[in-house]
Design an enzyme around this catalytic site. Structure first.
Site, PDB file in Angstrom:
ATOM      1  N   LEU A 127       0.808  -1.117  -0.014  1.00 48.21           N
ATOM      2  CA  LEU A 127      -0.025   0.054   0.041  1.00 48.21           C
ATOM      3  C   LEU A 127       0.959   1.311   0.045  1.00 48.21           C
ATOM      4  O   LEU A 127       1.832   1.329   1.084  1.00 48.21           O
ATOM      5  CB  LEU A 127      -1.016  -0.024   1.173  1.00 48.21           C
ATOM      6  CG  LEU A 127      -1.917   0.654   1.119  1.00 48.21           C
ATOM      7  CD1 LEU A 127      -2.941   0.513   0.174  1.00 48.21           C
ATOM      8  CD2 LEU A 127      -2.951   0.597   2.520  1.00 48.21           C
ATOM      9  N   ASP A 128       0.476   2.111  -0.737  1.00 50.02           N
ATOM     10  CA  ASP A 128       1.584   3.425  -1.272  1.00 50.02           C
ATOM     11  C   ASP A 128       1.629   4.168   0.223  1.00 50.02           C
ATOM     12  O   ASP A 128       0.603   4.203   1.187  1.00 50.02           O
ATOM     13  CB  ASP A 128       0.973   4.032  -2.124  1.00 50.02           C
ATOM     14  CG  ASP A 128       0.933   3.922  -3.630  1.00 50.02           C
ATOM     15  OD1 ASP A 128       1.752   3.020  -3.456  1.00 50.02           O
ATOM     16  OD2 ASP A 128       0.266   4.376  -4.224  1.00 50.02           O
ATOM     17  N   PRO A 129       2.656   4.834   0.688  1.00 51.17           N
ATOM     18  CA  PRO A 129       2.790   5.415   1.976  1.00 51.17           C
ATOM     19  C   PRO A 129       1.691   6.634   2.010  1.00 51.17           C
ATOM     20  O   PRO A 129       1.374   6.802   3.368  1.00 51.17           O
ATOM     21  CB  PRO A 129       4.257   6.325   1.861  1.00 51.17           C
ATOM     22  CG  PRO A 129       5.241   5.367   0.714  1.00 51.17           C
ATOM     23  CD  PRO A 129       4.024   4.709  -0.203  1.00 51.17           C
TER      24      PRO A 129
END
Length: 302
Positions: A47-49
């Site tokens: 999951l993207d930051p």
């Protein structure tokens, strides 16, 4: 003795984490592993930051079920900010193009059917895809100009939730490998404008949803030991969307040693591409059924 130096435990289960904003998936796994003093940990789907939401973290034997969760359907809620394209296709990147066009709700809804079914999607330059052994985002950060080849992704459904002149909120149900940032970029292009993801929340991954999630604050507030361990989902929870084969003691013993067994009974399946076998609610193995035989692929030690 501090917890950081404590002996690692052979604990197994799922931390269905509601990942906070501005934390990488790797950082989240490291934090969860430390909190549970787990000997082994991994995650089912990066999951993207800058994204929030469901990050299934596998501890111990649950790591053997990561592929099944990773391959599951995902649901995202995301906002498209209109009029600006960025280098990363989200709010983290630099603005690389602008447009004065702001699409109306009707125009937006009219193009969404183009983005359902199996579509060809060009991944963002800032992605985890490997190119000659290097991550695309590392090459992009080093200044290389990347032109990644489009690849097929499956979009089950996409719908408009809220619409505004500067930002619209949508929800997408999709398969493995879909980049929501690329989806936002391409929807904007189809409308003759520019756009990027301003907010992103993953509300489901395979069998896990927001209703199952725990926060880092909840994990940290729970006393180490039984109270914190109670926040784990069982290993079997990650396989809930697959057919279950229930074994007796003799069958479980054979499967635990990697042996195939013949399934009996009027309801016994003749063929299954993927399933899991259990004994008294515990996972024994994942595998297939061929000609009425269960054949284990991965054996679990619980």
């Amino acid at each position: 003795m501090t917890q950081a130096r404590a002996k690692k435990r052979p604990i197994s289960g799922w931390v269905v984490l509601d990942k906070p904003y501005d934390m990488t998936s790797t950082q989240a796994v490291g934090k969860a592993r430390w909190l549970f003093s787990a000997a082994k940990a991994g995650h089912a789907g990066t999951l993207d930051p800058l994204a929030t939401g469901i990050l299934p973290i596998a501890l111990g034997e649950a790591t053997k079920a990561v592929p099944q969760v990773q391959d599951g359907t995902k649901i995202y809620r995301f906002a498209i900010g209109w009029g600006r394209a960025t280098s990363t296709d989200d709010a983290e990147g630099e603005v690389i193009a602008t447009s004065d066009i702001r699409p109306g709700a009707e125009a937006l809804e009219a193009v969404l059917p183009r983005f359902t079914g199996t579509i060809m999607q060009k991944p963002p330059a800032f992605s985890a895809i490997k190119i000659a052994g290097e991550r695309a985002y590392d090459l992009a950060r080093a200044g290389e100009k990347l032109d990644l080849a489009p690849r097929p992704v499956d979009i089950e459904a996409i719908r408009l939730l809220e619409h505004g002149a500067e930002e619209s909120l949508l929800e997408v149900t999709c398969g493995k490998g879909t980049y929501v940032r690329a989806l936002a970029r391409d929807i904007a292009a189809a409308l003759g404008t520019e756009g990027h993801v301003t907010r992103l929340h993953r509300s489901a991954v395979g069998p896990f949803t927001d209703a199952d999630a725990v926060t880092l604050a909840q994990l940290e507030a729970a006393d180490p030991g039984p109270a914190r361990d109670a926040l784990l989902a069982p290993v079997a929870a990650g396989l809930a969307q697959l057919p279950e084969i229930r074994l007796d003691a003799g069958q479980a013993g054979a499967v635990a040693h990697g042996n195939a067994i013949l399934l009996t009974g009027a309801t016994a399946p003749l063929a299954l591409e993927e399933c899991w076998a259990s004994f008294r609610g515990q996972v024994v193995a994942t595998g297939t059924v061929e000609f009425g035989q269960f054949k284990p692929r991965r054996v679990f030690n619980l």
